[in-house]
Design a protein around this motif. Structure first.
Motif, PDB file in Angstrom:
ATOM      1  N   ALA A 201      24.844 -18.281 -47.047  1.00 54.16           N
ATOM      2  CA  ALA A 201      24.548 -18.623 -45.652  1.00 54.16           C
ATOM      3  C   ALA A 201      25.275 -17.708 -44.675  1.00 54.16           C
ATOM      4  O   ALA A 201      25.103 -17.849 -43.457  1.00 54.16           O
ATOM      5  N   ILE A 202      26.068 -16.768 -45.171  1.00 58.28           N
ATOM      6  CA  ILE A 202      26.891 -15.927 -44.294  1.00 58.28           C
ATOM      7  C   ILE A 202      26.070 -15.203 -43.221  1.00 58.28           C
ATOM      8  O   ILE A 202      26.491 -15.155 -42.053  1.00 58.28           O
ATOM      9  N   PRO A 203      24.889 -14.638 -43.535  1.00 60.47           N
ATOM     10  CA  PRO A 203      24.121 -13.948 -42.483  1.00 60.47           C
ATOM     11  C   PRO A 203      23.696 -14.855 -41.336  1.00 60.47           C
ATOM     12  O   PRO A 203      23.346 -14.357 -40.258  1.00 60.47           O
ATOM     13  N   LEU A 204      23.742 -16.163 -41.535  1.00 60.68           N
ATOM     14  CA  LEU A 204      23.320 -17.098 -40.488  1.00 60.68           C
ATOM     15  C   LEU A 204      24.414 -17.347 -39.455  1.00 60.68           C
ATOM     16  O   LEU A 204      24.163 -17.973 -38.416  1.00 60.68           O
ATOM     17  N   ALA A 205      25.635 -16.861 -39.728  1.00 60.51           N
ATOM     18  CA  ALA A 205      26.758 -17.123 -38.826  1.00 60.51           C
ATOM     19  C   ALA A 205      26.569 -16.487 -37.457  1.00 60.51           C
ATOM     20  O   ALA A 205      27.168 -16.936 -36.469  1.00 60.51           O
ATOM     21  N   GLY A 206      25.739 -15.468 -37.364  1.00 62.13           N
ATOM     22  CA  GLY A 206      25.474 -14.851 -36.077  1.00 62.13           C
ATOM     23  C   GLY A 206      24.501 -15.645 -35.220  1.00 62.13           C
ATOM     24  O   GLY A 206      24.377 -15.385 -34.019  1.00 62.13           O
ATOM     25  N   ARG A 207      23.827 -16.639 -35.836  1.00 65.11           N
ATOM     26  CA  ARG A 207      22.801 -17.403 -35.111  1.00 65.11           C
ATOM     27  C   ARG A 207      23.167 -18.878 -34.900  1.00 65.11           C
ATOM     28  O   ARG A 207      22.589 -19.541 -34.041  1.00 65.11           O
ATOM     29  N   TYR A 208      24.091 -19.376 -35.708  1.00 64.83           N
ATOM     30  CA  TYR A 208      24.476 -20.793 -35.616  1.00 64.83           C
ATOM     31  C   TYR A 208      25.998 -20.904 -35.577  1.00 64.83           C
ATOM     32  O   TYR A 208      26.704 -20.173 -36.269  1.00 64.83           O
ATOM     33  N   ASP A 209      26.475 -21.871 -34.782  1.00 63.07           N
ATOM     34  CA  ASP A 209      27.924 -22.068 -34.684  1.00 63.07           C
ATOM     35  C   ASP A 209      28.363 -23.434 -35.203  1.00 63.07           C
ATOM     36  O   ASP A 209      29.463 -23.887 -34.916  1.00 63.07           O
ATOM     37  N   ASN A 210      27.493 -24.087 -35.973  1.00 61.77           N
ATOM     38  CA  ASN A 210      27.810 -25.433 -36.470  1.00 61.77           C
ATOM     39  C   ASN A 210      27.997 -25.466 -37.985  1.00 61.77           C
ATOM     40  O   ASN A 210      27.758 -26.489 -38.625  1.00 61.77           O
ATOM     41  N   PHE A 211      28.438 -24.349 -38.551  1.00 61.56           N
ATOM     42  CA  PHE A 211      28.734 -24.369 -39.985  1.00 61.56           C
ATOM     43  C   PHE A 211      29.828 -23.355 -40.314  1.00 61.56           C
ATOM     44  O   PHE A 211      30.095 -22.429 -39.540  1.00 61.56           O
ATOM     45  N   MET A 212      30.460 -23.584 -41.456  1.00 62.58           N
ATOM     46  CA  MET A 212      31.436 -22.629 -41.976  1.00 62.58           C
ATOM     47  C   MET A 212      31.201 -22.447 -43.464  1.00 62.58           C
ATOM     48  O   MET A 212      31.019 -23.431 -44.198  1.00 62.58           O
ATOM     49  N   VAL A 213      31.172 -21.202 -43.899  1.00 61.43           N
ATOM     50  CA  VAL A 213      31.138 -20.875 -45.325  1.00 61.43           C
ATOM     51  C   VAL A 213      32.574 -20.674 -45.785  1.00 61.43           C
ATOM     52  O   VAL A 213      33.365 -20.001 -45.115  1.00 61.43           O
ATOM     53  N   ILE A 214      32.922 -21.277 -46.912  1.00 58.99           N
ATOM     54  CA  ILE A 214      34.267 -21.125 -47.472  1.00 58.99           C
ATOM     55  C   ILE A 214      34.160 -20.510 -48.868  1.00 58.99           C
ATOM     56  O   ILE A 214      33.351 -20.947 -49.687  1.00 58.99           O
ATOM     57  N   ARG A 215      34.976 -19.484 -49.088  1.00 58.03           N
ATOM     58  CA  ARG A 215      35.016 -18.797 -50.383  1.00 58.03           C
ATOM     59  C   ARG A 215      36.464 -18.539 -50.798  1.00 58.03           C
ATOM     60  O   ARG A 215      37.389 -18.690 -50.001  1.00 58.03           O
ATOM     61  N   GLY A 216      36.629 -18.115 -52.042  1.00 59.08           N
ATOM     62  CA  GLY A 216      37.946 -17.731 -52.533  1.00 59.08           C
ATOM     63  C   GLY A 216      37.807 -16.719 -53.650  1.00 59.08           C
ATOM     64  O   GLY A 216      36.707 -16.255 -53.949  1.00 59.08           O
ATOM     65  N   VAL A 217      38.935 -16.389 -54.278  1.00 59.04           N
ATOM     66  CA  VAL A 217      38.918 -15.406 -55.369  1.00 59.04           C
ATOM     67  C   VAL A 217      39.272 -16.027 -56.715  1.00 59.04           C
ATOM     68  O   VAL A 217      39.395 -15.324 -57.716  1.00 59.04           O
ATOM     69  N   SER A 218      39.432 -17.349 -56.756  1.00 60.73           N
ATOM     70  CA  SER A 218      39.885 -18.013 -57.988  1.00 60.73           C
ATOM     71  C   SER A 218      38.936 -17.805 -59.154  1.00 60.73           C
ATOM     72  O   SER A 218      39.376 -17.547 -60.287  1.00 60.73           O
ATOM     73  N   LYS A 219      37.642 -17.925 -58.916  1.00 60.05           N
ATOM     74  CA  LYS A 219      36.659 -17.910 -60.000  1.00 60.05           C
ATOM     75  C   LYS A 219      36.117 -16.506 -60.268  1.00 60.05           C
ATOM     76  O   LYS A 219      36.233 -15.982 -61.369  1.00 60.05           O
ATOM     77  N   PHE A 220      35.505 -15.887 -59.253  1.00 66.26           N
ATOM     78  CA  PHE A 220      34.852 -14.596 -59.468  1.00 66.26           C
ATOM     79  C   PHE A 220      35.861 -13.498 -59.797  1.00 66.26           C
ATOM     80  O   PHE A 220      35.596 -12.636 -60.635  1.00 66.26           O
ATOM     81  N   PHE A 221      37.006 -13.528 -59.149  1.00 66.71           N
ATOM     82  CA  PHE A 221      38.014 -12.489 -59.373  1.00 66.71           C
ATOM     83  C   PHE A 221      39.141 -12.942 -60.305  1.00 66.71           C
ATOM     84  O   PHE A 221      40.167 -12.267 -60.423  1.00 66.71           O
ATOM     85  N   ALA A 222      38.938 -14.079 -60.968  1.00 69.71           N
ATOM     86  CA  ALA A 222      39.864 -14.582 -61.992  1.00 69.71           C
ATOM     87  C   ALA A 222      41.302 -14.658 -61.486  1.00 69.71           C
ATOM     88  O   ALA A 222      42.239 -14.276 -62.171  1.00 69.71           O
ATOM     89  N   SER A 223      41.463 -15.191 -60.264  1.00 70.76           N
ATOM     90  CA  SER A 223      42.799 -15.224 -59.651  1.00 70.76           C
ATOM     91  C   SER A 223      43.125 -16.570 -59.020  1.00 70.76           C
ATOM     92  O   SER A 223      43.502 -16.643 -57.838  1.00 70.76           O
ATOM     93  N   PRO A 224      43.040 -17.676 -59.782  1.00 67.53           N
ATOM     94  CA  PRO A 224      43.336 -18.981 -59.182  1.00 67.53           C
ATOM     95  C   PRO A 224      44.774 -19.112 -58.698  1.00 67.53           C
ATOM     96  O   PRO A 224      45.054 -19.875 -57.775  1.00 67.53           O
ATOM     97  N   GLY A 225      45.696 -18.357 -59.319  1.00 66.64           N
ATOM     98  CA  GLY A 225      47.095 -18.453 -58.915  1.00 66.64           C
ATOM     99  C   GLY A 225      47.433 -17.671 -57.663  1.00 66.64           C
ATOM    100  O   GLY A 225      48.524 -17.832 -57.105  1.00 66.64           O
ATOM    101  N   LEU A 226      46.528 -16.822 -57.196  1.00 64.25           N
ATOM    102  CA  LEU A 226      46.811 -16.005 -56.017  1.00 64.25           C
ATOM    103  C   LEU A 226      46.763 -16.839 -54.742  1.00 64.25           C
ATOM    104  O   LEU A 226      47.482 -16.559 -53.786  1.00 64.25           O
ATOM    105  N   ARG A 227      45.907 -17.860 -54.726  1.00 63.16           N
ATOM    106  CA  ARG A 227      45.724 -18.743 -53.574  1.00 63.16           C
ATOM    107  C   ARG A 227      45.281 -17.971 -52.344  1.00 63.16           C
ATOM    108  O   ARG A 227      45.908 -18.022 -51.287  1.00 63.16           O
ATOM    109  N   PHE A 228      44.187 -17.252 -52.479  1.00 62.47           N
ATOM    110  CA  PHE A 228      43.594 -16.526 -51.359  1.00 62.47           C
ATOM    111  C   PHE A 228      42.176 -17.039 -51.141  1.00 62.47           C
ATOM    112  O   PHE A 228      41.329 -16.950 -52.030  1.00 62.47           O
ATOM    113  N   GLY A 229      41.945 -17.593 -49.962  1.00 61.33           N
ATOM    114  CA  GLY A 229      40.613 -18.042 -49.598  1.00 61.33           C
ATOM    115  C   GLY A 229      40.267 -17.571 -48.208  1.00 61.33           C
ATOM    116  O   GLY A 229      41.145 -17.152 -47.442  1.00 61.33           O
ATOM    117  N   TYR A 230      38.985 -17.643 -47.867  1.00 63.96           N
ATOM    118  CA  TYR A 230      38.575 -17.235 -46.529  1.00 63.96           C
ATOM    119  C   TYR A 230      37.364 -18.043 -46.084  1.00 63.96           C
ATOM    120  O   TYR A 230      36.583 -18.545 -46.897  1.00 63.96           O
TER     121      TYR A 230
END
Length: 367
Positions: A201-230
């Motif tokens: 849904a990230i491309p929709l952020a320029g058109r709507y202001d009533n949502f937030m996408v949340i991601r992290g690096v725990s799963k795809f980048f195999a780094s659950p201990g890093l605790r980095f999200g955005y």
């Protein structure tokens, strides 16, 4: 009768203790972490630059925002970083403080926990097994009743591995916008999808202001201990409020530095997608040929399976696997998932073959 134990996706220590085995000997198919492990390139660069911990991170994380923006094709001004996606989920729910939230279930239990902390009422919209856990958009939109302040969607969803495509997500966001409802979209597994651009849904952020996408690096980048999200949102007001309530330097120097390295590691990103896409296709073809199992089309790096053989439970298959040092997820702990289900993630080919053989033996022994 002795109550069977309940284990969750990362309960390695608990399982090892209960079954009297070493946790190091257990192959974990239930944590949904990239089997490639931490990128060797990131590992070497991180090791050579550990002195970053002698400095405070940039309070505004400017460079990291730009890197995330380039990776996600998003406006850096729409981005907030945090101490894992968990912190951002907690902050968002706390700030919005909805009196009632609608959650697409079955799903990750942390959403319900955070809502309980602020005293919000929780309402589930249940994905239907009769529809293979694919969301019925018109029916879902009918459930957006008065009083709902927040909708929570995990996309692709855990544990069903089903996904909402971008066009349908826009219908949901648009309908919520008209009703004054905010939408939180957890895209923890979006990067594993056969076509991530089709579901994010990230491309929709320029058109709507009533949502937030949340991601992290725990799963795809195999780094659950890093605790980095955005998080990514088009709401400037929400971004300001998040930064106001968030602790300064919430993401440490190592997290900020490693996060940039990870998102720029194009070779690792491509290798991960190639592996998961190939194994997802191959493993599901083999599983579909096994009598007694129903496979639901997966969009994430894991698959949900229903056991159709009479008298065989999800716990039976869990135990058959753990006795071979293979740890899958018994899904009976998901409150809104009725029936006998297991879930496991795709690892390296030889490990996937080992689990498939184990499941075949367990099913055959019950004939």
């Amino acid at each position: 009768m002795e109550k069977k134990p309940e284990f969750h996706g990362s309960d390695l220590e608990k399982i090892a203790s209960y079954y009297h085995m070493r946790k190091e000997d257990i192959i974990c198919y239930s944590a949904n972490v990239n089997p490639l492990g931490l990128s060797e390139k990131v590992k070497s660069q991180l090791a050579a630059n550990l002195d970053v911990i002698t400095r405070y991170p940039d309070r505004d994380y400017t460079s990291l925002h730009e890197t995330i923006g380039a990776y996600c094709h998003a406006d850096p001004g729409h981005i907030v970083v945090g101490n894992g996606s968990t912190e951002l989920i907690s902050l968002l729910i706390s700030l919005l403080s909805p009196k009632k939230a609608l959650v697409l279930g079955p799903t990750y239990s942390e959403y319900a926990r955070e809502l309980s902390l602020i005293g919000g009422a929780l309402q589930y919209y249940h994905l239907k097994e009769s529809q293979d856990f694919v969301l019925d958009i018109p029916d879902f939109l009918q459930s957006l009743t008065d009083g709902i302040g927040l909708v929570i969607l995990c996309n692709p969803n855990n544990p069903t591995s089903s996904a909402i495509h971008q066009a349908d997500m826009e219908r949901i966001i648009g309908a919520c916008k008209k009703k004054g409802i905010f939408v939180m979209i957890d895209e923890t597994y979006a990067e594993f999808a056969p076509d991530p651009s089709a579901i994010t849904a990230i491309p929709l952020a320029g058109r709507y202001d009533n949502f937030m996408v949340i991601r992290g690096v725990s799963k795809f980048f195999a780094s659950p201990g890093l605790r980095f999200g955005y998080g990514i949102t088009g709401s400037k007001e929400l971004l300001y409020a998040l930064l106001l309530h968030q602790n300064p330097w919430s993401l440490n120097s190592i997290g900020a530095y490693a996060g940039e390295l990870m998102l720029k590691d194009s070779a690792y990103i491509q290798a991960t997608w190639n592996l998961i896409d190939s194994e997802r296709t191959r493993v599901c073809q083999e599983l579909n040929a096994i009598d007694g199992l129903k496979i639901y089309k997966p969009y994430a790096n894991f698959v949900l399976i229903r056991i159709l053989k009479d008298g065989l439970t999800s716990f039976d298959l869990f135990e058959a696997a753990i006795h071979e040092n293979l740890m899958i997820r018994d899904c009976s702990s998901f409150e809104t998932l009725e029936g006998e289900y297991i879930r496991f993630c795709f690892l390296m080919p030889e490990e996937n073959d080992r689990l498939i053989d184990c499941l075949k033996r367990a099913l055959k022994s019950r004939q």
